[in-house]
Write an enzyme that holds these catalytic residues in place. Structure first.
Site, PDB file in Angstrom:
ATOM      1  N   GLU A 165      10.177  15.460  15.522  1.00 31.01           N
ATOM      2  CA  GLU A 165      11.197  15.267  16.555  1.00 31.01           C
ATOM      3  C   GLU A 165      12.543  14.894  15.938  1.00 31.01           C
ATOM      4  OE1 GLU A 165       9.533  14.131  20.839  1.00 31.01           O
ATOM      5  OE2 GLU A 165      10.412  12.397  19.893  1.00 31.01           O
ATOM      6  N   HIS A 194     -13.164  21.588   3.611  1.00 26.94           N
ATOM      7  CA  HIS A 194     -14.158  22.578   4.022  1.00 26.94           C
ATOM      8  C   HIS A 194     -13.669  23.369   5.231  1.00 26.94           C
ATOM      9  CE1 HIS A 194     -17.252  20.868   1.297  1.00 26.94           C
ATOM     10  NE2 HIS A 194     -16.424  19.834   1.392  1.00 26.94           N
ATOM     11  N   LYS A 227      10.541  20.379  30.276  1.00 27.92           N
ATOM     12  CA  LYS A 227      10.627  19.518  31.465  1.00 27.92           C
ATOM     13  C   LYS A 227      11.401  20.241  32.571  1.00 27.92           C
ATOM     14  CE  LYS A 227      10.734  15.057  29.108  1.00 27.92           C
ATOM     15  NZ  LYS A 227      11.565  13.909  28.777  1.00 27.92           N
TER      16      LYS A 227
HETATM   17  O1  PA5 Z   1      10.611   9.518  20.498  1.00 28.46           O
HETATM   18  C1  PA5 Z   1      10.955   9.669  21.661  1.00 28.46           C
HETATM   19  O2  PA5 Z   1      12.041   9.243  22.058  1.00 28.46           O
HETATM   20  C2  PA5 Z   1      10.041  10.339  22.655  1.00 28.46           C
HETATM   21  O3  PA5 Z   1       8.899  10.822  22.056  1.00 28.46           O
HETATM   22  C3  PA5 Z   1       9.654   9.372  23.756  1.00 28.46           C
HETATM   23  O4  PA5 Z   1       9.030   8.258  23.186  1.00 28.46           O
HETATM   24  C4  PA5 Z   1       8.728  10.012  24.791  1.00 28.46           C
HETATM   25  O5  PA5 Z   1       9.321  11.166  25.309  1.00 28.46           O
HETATM   26  C5  PA5 Z   1       8.428   9.046  25.923  1.00 28.46           C
HETATM   27  O6  PA5 Z   1       9.600   8.625  26.544  1.00 28.46           O
HETATM   28  P1  PA5 Z   1       9.645   7.349  27.458  1.00 28.46           P
HETATM   29  O7  PA5 Z   1       9.276   6.158  26.674  1.00 28.46           O
HETATM   30  O8  PA5 Z   1      11.060   7.292  27.960  1.00 28.46           O
HETATM   31  O9  PA5 Z   1       8.660   7.570  28.588  1.00 28.46           O
END
Ligand code: PA5
Length: 446
Positions: free
Chosen positions: A287, A308, A422
Protein backbone atom coordinates in the site's frame (compact mmCIF):
# COMPACT_ATOMS: atom_id res chain seq x y z
CA UNK A 1 22.25 -7.34 24.15
CA UNK A 2 21.54 -8.65 20.67
CA UNK A 3 19.48 -6.71 18.15
CA UNK A 4 17.86 -7.32 14.80
CA UNK A 5 20.52 -7.29 12.09
CA UNK A 6 20.63 -7.35 8.32
CA UNK A 7 23.07 -9.66 6.53
CA UNK A 8 23.70 -8.69 2.91
CA UNK A 9 26.39 -11.28 2.10
CA UNK A 10 24.17 -13.02 -0.43
CA UNK A 11 22.74 -9.81 -1.81
CA UNK A 12 25.82 -7.67 -2.40
CA UNK A 13 27.31 -10.31 -4.68
CA UNK A 14 24.58 -9.36 -7.19
CA UNK A 15 25.40 -5.65 -7.29
CA UNK A 16 28.29 -3.35 -7.63
CA UNK A 17 29.52 -2.15 -4.20
CA UNK A 18 29.77 1.47 -5.45
CA UNK A 19 26.15 1.36 -6.58
CA UNK A 20 25.14 0.05 -3.19
CA UNK A 21 27.11 2.79 -1.41
CA UNK A 22 25.40 5.35 -3.64
CA UNK A 23 21.95 4.02 -2.77
CA UNK A 24 22.82 3.87 0.90
CA UNK A 25 23.59 7.57 0.85
CA UNK A 26 20.32 8.17 -1.05
CA UNK A 27 18.56 6.29 1.76
CA UNK A 28 20.23 8.56 4.32
CA UNK A 29 19.00 11.60 2.38
CA UNK A 30 15.46 10.22 2.37
CA UNK A 31 15.74 9.59 6.10
CA UNK A 32 16.51 13.27 6.61
CA UNK A 33 13.27 14.13 4.83
CA UNK A 34 11.49 11.99 7.41
CA UNK A 35 13.34 13.60 10.33
CA UNK A 36 12.85 17.13 9.00
CA UNK A 37 9.29 16.36 7.81
CA UNK A 38 10.00 17.73 4.33
CA UNK A 39 8.98 14.73 2.21
CA UNK A 40 5.70 13.67 0.61
CA UNK A 41 2.86 12.91 3.03
CA UNK A 42 4.69 14.72 5.84
CA UNK A 43 1.47 15.14 7.80
CA UNK A 44 1.47 11.36 8.40
CA UNK A 45 4.71 11.02 10.34
CA UNK A 46 3.28 10.54 13.83
CA UNK A 47 4.59 6.95 13.90
CA UNK A 48 8.25 8.07 13.60
CA UNK A 49 8.73 9.22 17.22
CA UNK A 50 5.80 7.20 18.55
CA UNK A 51 7.81 4.64 20.56
CA UNK A 52 9.41 7.52 22.53
CA UNK A 53 6.17 9.43 22.87
CA UNK A 54 4.00 6.67 24.34
CA UNK A 55 3.51 7.58 27.99
CA UNK A 56 3.36 5.08 30.84
CA UNK A 57 -0.11 6.47 31.63
CA UNK A 58 -1.30 5.58 28.13
CA UNK A 59 0.15 2.06 28.37
CA UNK A 60 -1.47 1.64 31.81
CA UNK A 61 -4.82 2.72 30.36
CA UNK A 62 -4.48 0.13 27.58
CA UNK A 63 -3.47 -2.61 30.05
CA UNK A 64 -6.29 -1.70 32.46
CA UNK A 65 -8.83 -1.76 29.62
CA UNK A 66 -7.50 -5.13 28.49
CA UNK A 67 -7.79 -6.45 32.05
CA UNK A 68 -11.42 -5.31 32.34
CA UNK A 69 -12.31 -6.92 28.99
CA UNK A 70 -10.47 -10.14 29.88
CA UNK A 71 -12.40 -10.50 33.13
CA UNK A 72 -15.66 -10.51 31.19
CA UNK A 73 -14.64 -12.60 28.20
CA UNK A 74 -13.65 -16.04 27.02
CA UNK A 75 -13.34 -14.53 23.54
CA UNK A 76 -12.64 -11.05 22.25
CA UNK A 77 -13.74 -10.16 18.74
CA UNK A 78 -11.52 -7.54 17.11
CA UNK A 79 -13.38 -5.83 14.28
CA UNK A 80 -11.28 -4.02 11.67
CA UNK A 81 -9.66 -4.36 8.25
CA UNK A 82 -6.29 -3.50 6.63
CA UNK A 83 -4.11 -1.51 9.01
CA UNK A 84 -6.85 -1.75 11.64
CA UNK A 85 -6.47 -5.54 11.72
CA UNK A 86 -3.25 -6.97 10.31
CA UNK A 87 -0.76 -5.70 12.92
CA UNK A 88 -2.63 -7.13 15.91
CA UNK A 89 -3.29 -10.40 14.11
CA UNK A 90 0.38 -10.70 13.06
CA UNK A 91 1.81 -10.03 16.52
CA UNK A 92 -0.68 -12.27 18.34
CA UNK A 93 0.00 -15.12 15.91
CA UNK A 94 3.79 -14.68 16.24
CA UNK A 95 3.77 -14.69 20.03
CA UNK A 96 1.04 -17.24 20.80
CA UNK A 97 1.51 -20.88 21.57
CA UNK A 98 0.51 -22.59 18.35
CA UNK A 99 -2.02 -24.96 19.92
CA UNK A 100 -3.06 -22.67 22.75
CA UNK A 101 -6.43 -22.06 21.12
CA UNK A 102 -7.30 -25.75 21.56
CA UNK A 103 -6.84 -25.63 25.33
CA UNK A 104 -9.96 -25.34 27.43
CA UNK A 105 -8.27 -23.81 30.51
CA UNK A 106 -6.79 -20.80 28.77
CA UNK A 107 -5.37 -18.03 30.88
CA UNK A 108 -6.24 -15.33 28.36
CA UNK A 109 -9.24 -14.93 26.07
CA UNK A 110 -8.85 -16.11 22.51
CA UNK A 111 -8.76 -13.23 20.04
CA UNK A 112 -11.02 -13.64 17.03
CA UNK A 113 -11.32 -11.26 14.11
CA UNK A 114 -14.32 -9.95 12.19
CA UNK A 115 -15.00 -7.30 9.57
CA UNK A 116 -11.76 -8.14 7.76
CA UNK A 117 -13.81 -9.58 4.89
CA UNK A 118 -17.37 -9.56 3.58
CA UNK A 119 -17.96 -13.30 3.80
CA UNK A 120 -21.50 -14.02 4.95
CA UNK A 121 -20.57 -17.55 5.99
CA UNK A 122 -17.58 -16.38 8.06
CA UNK A 123 -19.69 -13.92 10.03
CA UNK A 124 -22.62 -16.33 10.38
CA UNK A 125 -20.34 -19.08 11.69
CA UNK A 126 -18.59 -16.72 14.10
CA UNK A 127 -21.88 -15.46 15.55
CA UNK A 128 -23.10 -19.06 15.82
CA UNK A 129 -19.92 -20.10 17.60
CA UNK A 130 -20.22 -17.23 20.08
CA UNK A 131 -23.90 -17.90 20.80
CA UNK A 132 -23.31 -19.38 24.25
CA UNK A 133 -19.92 -17.80 24.96
CA UNK A 134 -18.94 -14.77 27.02
CA UNK A 135 -17.38 -12.31 24.65
CA UNK A 136 -16.50 -8.63 24.12
CA UNK A 137 -15.75 -6.51 21.09
CA UNK A 138 -12.94 -4.12 20.15
CA UNK A 139 -14.03 -2.19 17.08
CA UNK A 140 -11.28 -0.39 15.19
CA UNK A 141 -11.73 2.03 12.31
CA UNK A 142 -9.72 5.21 11.93
CA UNK A 143 -12.13 6.72 9.43
CA UNK A 144 -15.09 5.20 11.25
CA UNK A 145 -16.78 4.68 7.89
CA UNK A 146 -15.18 1.58 6.32
CA UNK A 147 -17.93 -0.72 5.08
CA UNK A 148 -16.54 -4.13 6.10
CA UNK A 149 -16.00 -3.36 9.81
CA UNK A 150 -19.15 -1.19 9.93
CA UNK A 151 -21.30 -4.16 8.83
CA UNK A 152 -19.56 -6.51 11.26
CA UNK A 153 -19.93 -4.04 14.13
CA UNK A 154 -23.65 -3.68 13.47
CA UNK A 155 -23.98 -7.49 13.67
CA UNK A 156 -21.93 -7.95 16.85
CA UNK A 157 -23.30 -4.85 18.60
CA UNK A 158 -26.84 -6.10 18.06
CA UNK A 159 -25.87 -9.58 19.21
CA UNK A 160 -24.30 -8.22 22.42
CA UNK A 161 -27.29 -5.95 23.06
CA UNK A 162 -29.76 -8.80 22.54
CA UNK A 163 -27.85 -11.12 24.82
CA UNK A 164 -26.66 -8.85 27.60
CA UNK A 165 -28.89 -5.76 27.35
CA UNK A 166 -27.81 -2.33 26.12
CA UNK A 167 -26.04 -1.24 29.29
CA UNK A 168 -23.88 -4.35 29.73
CA UNK A 169 -23.25 -4.46 25.95
CA UNK A 170 -21.83 -0.94 26.11
CA UNK A 171 -19.37 -2.14 28.78
CA UNK A 172 -18.30 -4.99 26.52
CA UNK A 173 -17.43 -2.69 23.63
CA UNK A 174 -14.26 -0.64 23.20
CA UNK A 175 -13.92 1.59 20.14
CA UNK A 176 -10.68 2.82 18.60
CA UNK A 177 -11.26 5.61 16.12
CA UNK A 178 -10.77 9.27 15.21
CA UNK A 179 -11.08 11.93 17.92
CA UNK A 180 -14.00 13.71 16.30
CA UNK A 181 -14.87 12.43 12.81
CA UNK A 182 -16.79 9.43 11.44
CA UNK A 183 -19.88 7.37 12.19
CA UNK A 184 -18.02 5.20 14.74
CA UNK A 185 -17.02 8.28 16.75
CA UNK A 186 -20.66 9.48 16.81
CA UNK A 187 -21.92 6.08 17.94
CA UNK A 188 -19.15 5.80 20.54
CA UNK A 189 -20.04 9.17 22.05
CA UNK A 190 -23.75 8.43 21.95
CA UNK A 191 -23.42 4.99 23.60
CA UNK A 192 -20.63 6.06 25.93
CA UNK A 193 -18.23 3.28 24.92
CA UNK A 194 -14.74 3.28 26.33
CA UNK A 195 -12.62 4.56 23.47
CA UNK A 196 -9.09 5.26 22.31
CA UNK A 197 -8.09 7.81 19.69
CA UNK A 198 -6.00 7.19 16.58
CA UNK A 199 -4.00 10.35 16.00
CA UNK A 200 -4.55 12.16 12.70
CA UNK A 201 -0.88 11.86 11.77
CA UNK A 202 -0.70 8.04 11.96
CA UNK A 203 -2.05 6.04 9.01
CA UNK A 204 -3.65 2.61 9.44
CA UNK A 205 -0.68 0.51 8.31
CA UNK A 206 1.69 2.39 10.63
CA UNK A 207 -0.65 2.10 13.63
CA UNK A 208 0.32 -1.20 15.27
CA UNK A 209 2.12 0.60 18.11
CA UNK A 210 -1.01 2.64 18.91
CA UNK A 211 -4.05 1.16 20.74
CA UNK A 212 -5.05 -0.28 17.32
CA UNK A 213 -2.44 -3.00 17.81
CA UNK A 214 -1.58 -2.68 21.49
CA UNK A 215 -5.05 -3.22 22.96
CA UNK A 216 -5.79 -6.55 21.20
CA UNK A 217 -2.20 -7.67 21.87
CA UNK A 218 -2.56 -6.82 25.58
CA UNK A 219 -5.91 -8.67 25.65
CA UNK A 220 -4.13 -11.75 24.29
CA UNK A 221 -1.85 -11.59 27.34
CA UNK A 222 1.33 -10.15 25.84
CA UNK A 223 3.67 -7.55 27.27
CA UNK A 224 3.10 -4.39 25.27
CA UNK A 225 5.66 -2.45 27.30
CA UNK A 226 8.39 -4.83 26.07
CA UNK A 227 7.11 -4.47 22.52
CA UNK A 228 7.30 -0.69 22.71
CA UNK A 229 10.78 -0.99 24.27
CA UNK A 230 11.89 -3.06 21.28
CA UNK A 231 10.50 -0.45 18.88
CA UNK A 232 12.24 2.29 20.88
CA UNK A 233 15.54 0.44 20.62
CA UNK A 234 15.19 0.08 16.84
CA UNK A 235 14.21 3.74 16.57
CA UNK A 236 17.45 4.62 18.35
CA UNK A 237 19.52 2.24 16.17
CA UNK A 238 17.94 3.64 13.01
CA UNK A 239 18.73 7.20 14.01
CA UNK A 240 22.22 6.85 15.39
CA UNK A 241 23.99 3.98 13.77
CA UNK A 242 25.09 5.16 10.36
CA UNK A 243 27.54 2.37 9.67
CA UNK A 244 25.74 -0.87 9.11
CA UNK A 245 22.37 0.72 9.84
CA UNK A 246 19.95 -2.16 9.18
CA UNK A 247 17.15 0.16 8.06
CA UNK A 248 19.29 1.91 5.44
CA UNK A 249 20.83 -1.39 4.34
CA UNK A 250 17.45 -3.00 3.73
CA UNK A 251 15.85 0.03 2.06
CA UNK A 252 18.81 0.64 -0.24
CA UNK A 253 19.51 -2.91 -1.37
CA UNK A 254 15.85 -3.64 -2.17
CA UNK A 255 15.62 -0.41 -4.16
CA UNK A 256 18.82 -1.23 -5.99
CA UNK A 257 17.37 -4.63 -6.96
CA UNK A 258 14.24 -2.86 -8.19
CA UNK A 259 16.34 -0.70 -10.51
CA UNK A 260 17.77 -3.98 -11.88
CA UNK A 261 14.30 -5.30 -12.74
CA UNK A 262 14.01 -7.49 -9.66
CA UNK A 263 10.49 -6.28 -9.10
CA UNK A 264 9.08 -8.97 -6.81
CA UNK A 265 10.25 -9.33 -3.23
CA UNK A 266 9.44 -12.60 -1.52
CA UNK A 267 9.46 -12.43 2.27
CA UNK A 268 10.36 -15.88 3.53
CA UNK A 269 10.28 -17.36 7.00
CA UNK A 270 11.33 -20.71 8.42
CA UNK A 271 8.88 -20.46 11.30
CA UNK A 272 5.22 -20.42 10.42
CA UNK A 273 4.41 -18.27 13.43
CA UNK A 274 5.63 -15.41 11.24
CA UNK A 275 3.13 -16.07 8.44
CA UNK A 276 0.88 -13.23 9.47
CA UNK A 277 3.84 -10.89 9.98
CA UNK A 278 4.29 -11.41 6.24
CA UNK A 279 0.64 -10.43 5.64
CA UNK A 280 1.17 -7.25 7.68
CA UNK A 281 4.43 -6.57 5.79
CA UNK A 282 2.66 -7.09 2.43
CA UNK A 283 0.09 -4.46 3.31
CA UNK A 284 2.73 -2.06 4.64
CA UNK A 285 4.89 -2.26 1.53
CA UNK A 286 2.17 -2.91 -1.08
CA UNK A 287 0.00 0.00 0.00
CA UNK A 288 2.94 2.32 0.58
CA UNK A 289 4.90 1.67 -2.62
CA UNK A 290 2.48 0.40 -5.23
CA UNK A 291 1.36 3.59 -6.94
CA UNK A 292 2.04 5.79 -9.99
CA UNK A 293 2.75 2.55 -11.90
CA UNK A 294 5.73 1.86 -9.67
CA UNK A 295 6.68 -0.37 -6.77
CA UNK A 296 8.07 -3.74 -5.76
CA UNK A 297 5.35 -6.41 -5.55
CA UNK A 298 5.45 -7.93 -2.04
CA UNK A 299 4.91 -11.70 -1.89
CA UNK A 300 5.56 -14.24 0.84
CA UNK A 301 6.39 -17.88 1.49
CA UNK A 302 6.75 -20.07 4.56
CA UNK A 303 9.61 -22.53 4.37
CA UNK A 304 10.24 -25.36 4.42
CA UNK A 305 6.49 -25.93 3.77
CA UNK A 306 6.50 -23.88 0.58
CA UNK A 307 9.75 -25.38 -0.70
CA UNK A 308 7.42 -28.20 -1.69
CA UNK A 309 5.15 -25.83 -3.60
CA UNK A 310 6.43 -22.38 -4.61
CA UNK A 311 10.05 -23.46 -4.16
CA UNK A 312 10.09 -24.69 -7.75
CA UNK A 313 9.15 -21.25 -9.06
CA UNK A 314 11.65 -19.46 -6.85
CA UNK A 315 14.40 -21.77 -8.05
CA UNK A 316 13.65 -21.79 -11.77
CA UNK A 317 10.82 -19.40 -12.69
CA UNK A 318 11.09 -15.85 -14.07
CA UNK A 319 14.22 -14.19 -12.73
CA UNK A 320 12.57 -10.96 -11.59
CA UNK A 321 12.51 -11.88 -7.89
CA UNK A 322 14.62 -11.41 -4.82
CA UNK A 323 14.16 -12.99 -1.43
CA UNK A 324 14.18 -11.51 2.06
CA UNK A 325 14.43 -14.10 4.81
CA UNK A 326 13.45 -13.46 8.41
CA UNK A 327 15.84 -15.82 10.12
CA UNK A 328 15.11 -16.50 13.79
CA UNK A 329 18.24 -17.45 15.73
CA UNK A 330 16.77 -19.14 18.78
CA UNK A 331 13.75 -21.40 19.15
CA UNK A 332 11.42 -21.13 22.14
CA UNK A 333 11.67 -24.84 23.01
CA UNK A 334 14.13 -27.66 22.47
CA UNK A 335 13.20 -30.93 20.75
CA UNK A 336 15.91 -33.37 19.67
CA UNK A 337 15.56 -36.12 17.08
CA UNK A 338 15.53 -39.42 18.97
CA UNK A 339 17.91 -42.32 18.37
CA UNK A 340 16.39 -45.53 16.97
CA UNK A 341 18.28 -48.79 17.21
CA UNK A 342 16.64 -50.25 14.07
CA UNK A 343 17.27 -47.09 12.04
CA UNK A 344 14.73 -48.21 9.40
CA UNK A 345 14.17 -44.60 8.38
CA UNK A 346 17.98 -44.05 8.09
CA UNK A 347 17.77 -40.97 10.27
CA UNK A 348 20.30 -41.96 12.91
CA UNK A 349 22.84 -39.59 11.41
CA UNK A 350 20.64 -36.87 12.88
CA UNK A 351 19.96 -38.53 16.21
CA UNK A 352 20.47 -36.22 19.16
CA UNK A 353 20.33 -33.11 16.96
CA UNK A 354 17.67 -30.44 17.57
CA UNK A 355 15.03 -30.16 14.82
CA UNK A 356 16.08 -26.53 14.48
CA UNK A 357 19.54 -27.66 13.40
CA UNK A 358 17.90 -29.38 10.40
CA UNK A 359 15.77 -26.29 9.79
CA UNK A 360 18.85 -24.06 9.81
CA UNK A 361 20.64 -26.37 7.34
CA UNK A 362 17.53 -26.31 5.13
CA UNK A 363 17.68 -22.51 5.30
CA UNK A 364 21.36 -22.39 4.41
CA UNK A 365 20.97 -24.96 1.65
CA UNK A 366 18.00 -23.08 0.22
CA UNK A 367 19.83 -19.76 0.31
CA UNK A 368 22.79 -21.22 -1.59
CA UNK A 369 20.46 -22.89 -4.12
CA UNK A 370 18.46 -19.69 -4.67
CA UNK A 371 21.58 -17.56 -5.00
CA UNK A 372 22.90 -20.10 -7.55
CA UNK A 373 19.54 -19.76 -9.28
CA UNK A 374 20.00 -15.97 -9.58
CA UNK A 375 17.76 -15.00 -6.68
CA UNK A 376 19.50 -12.49 -4.40
CA UNK A 377 19.00 -13.05 -0.70
CA UNK A 378 18.64 -10.45 2.05
CA UNK A 379 18.74 -11.92 5.55
CA UNK A 380 17.06 -10.26 8.50
CA UNK A 381 18.35 -11.88 11.66
CA UNK A 382 15.95 -11.85 14.60
CA UNK A 383 17.51 -13.12 17.85
CA UNK A 384 14.20 -14.72 18.88
CA UNK A 385 10.46 -14.30 18.60
CA UNK A 386 9.56 -12.27 21.69
CA UNK A 387 7.64 -9.08 22.38
CA UNK A 388 10.89 -7.07 22.38
CA UNK A 389 12.19 -8.34 19.05
CA UNK A 390 8.78 -8.18 17.38
CA UNK A 391 8.78 -4.51 18.45
CA UNK A 392 12.20 -4.09 16.81
CA UNK A 393 11.01 -5.85 13.65
CA UNK A 394 7.89 -3.68 13.34
CA UNK A 395 9.75 -0.40 13.66
CA UNK A 396 12.51 -1.65 11.35
CA UNK A 397 10.01 -2.45 8.59
CA UNK A 398 8.05 0.79 9.09
CA UNK A 399 11.10 3.02 8.86
CA UNK A 400 12.58 1.14 5.91
CA UNK A 401 9.20 1.30 4.17
CA UNK A 402 8.95 5.07 4.46
CA UNK A 403 12.52 5.44 3.12
CA UNK A 404 11.73 2.98 0.31
CA UNK A 405 8.67 5.02 -0.69
CA UNK A 406 10.77 8.17 -0.85
CA UNK A 407 13.46 6.38 -2.88
CA UNK A 408 10.69 5.56 -5.37
CA UNK A 409 9.52 9.18 -5.21
CA UNK A 410 5.98 8.28 -4.14
CA UNK A 411 3.97 9.27 -1.08
CA UNK A 412 4.30 6.19 1.17
CA UNK A 413 1.47 7.31 3.42
CA UNK A 414 -1.55 7.50 1.14
CA UNK A 415 -3.55 4.81 -0.66
CA UNK A 416 -5.58 6.52 -3.40
CA UNK A 417 -5.94 3.26 -5.34
CA UNK A 418 -8.01 1.68 -2.58
CA UNK A 419 -10.91 4.00 -3.44
CA UNK A 420 -11.49 2.53 -6.92
CA UNK A 421 -13.21 -0.66 -5.78
CA UNK A 422 -15.15 1.21 -3.11
CA UNK A 423 -16.58 3.65 -5.66
CA UNK A 424 -17.77 0.83 -7.92
CA UNK A 425 -19.13 -1.20 -5.01
CA UNK A 426 -21.10 1.78 -3.67
CA UNK A 427 -22.44 2.50 -7.17
CA UNK A 428 -23.55 -1.12 -7.55
CA UNK A 429 -25.07 -1.10 -4.04
CA UNK A 430 -26.90 2.14 -4.97
CA UNK A 431 -25.56 3.93 -1.92
CA UNK A 432 -27.19 7.36 -1.44
CA UNK A 433 -24.93 10.02 -2.98
CA UNK A 434 -23.66 7.67 -5.71
CA UNK A 435 -26.63 8.11 -8.13
CA UNK A 436 -24.50 9.27 -11.09
CA UNK A 437 -21.94 6.49 -10.62
CA UNK A 438 -24.79 3.96 -10.35
CA UNK A 439 -26.20 5.05 -13.73
CA UNK A 440 -22.75 4.85 -15.34
CA UNK A 441 -21.78 1.47 -13.94
CA UNK A 442 -25.15 -0.07 -14.77
CA UNK A 443 -24.65 0.91 -18.42
CA UNK A 444 -21.27 -0.86 -18.38
CA UNK A 445 -22.65 -4.14 -17.10
CA UNK A 446 -25.87 -4.24 -19.13
O1 PA5 B 1 -3.39 1.47 5.94
C1 PA5 B 1 -4.49 1.98 5.78
O2 PA5 B 1 -4.66 3.18 5.95
C2 PA5 B 1 -5.68 1.13 5.41
O3 PA5 B 1 -5.33 -0.18 5.18
C3 PA5 B 1 -6.73 1.18 6.50
O4 PA5 B 1 -6.16 0.73 7.70
C4 PA5 B 1 -7.96 0.34 6.17
O5 PA5 B 1 -8.49 0.74 4.94
C5 PA5 B 1 -9.03 0.48 7.24
O6 PA5 B 1 -9.40 1.81 7.40
P1 PA5 B 1 -10.16 2.31 8.68
O7 PA5 B 1 -9.34 2.08 9.88
O8 PA5 B 1 -10.42 3.77 8.42
O9 PA5 B 1 -11.46 1.52 8.77
Amino acid sequence: MKHLQVDLKNALSFVNQDDFNKYESFAKEQNEKITNKTGKGNDFLGWVDLPNNISQKHLDDINDTAKALKEKSEFIVVIGIGGSYLGAKAVIEALSGQFEYLRSNKENPHILFAGQNLSEDYHFELLEFLRDKKYSVIVISKSGTTTEPAIAFRLFRKDLENRFGKEEASKRIVAITDASKGALRNLTDQENYKSFIIDDDIGGRYSVLTPVGLLPIACAGFNIIEMVNGAKEMMHIAETNFDGNPVFQYASIRHLFYTKNKIIEILANYDQRLNFMAEWWKQLYGESEGKENKGIFPASVSFTTDLHSLGQYVQEGLRNIFETVISVEKTRFNLNIPDDKDNFDKLNYLAGKPIDFVNKMAELGTTIAHVDGDVPNIKIILPEISEFYIGELIYFFEKACAISGYLLDVNPFDQPGVEAYKKNMFALLEKPGFEEETKKIKKRIE
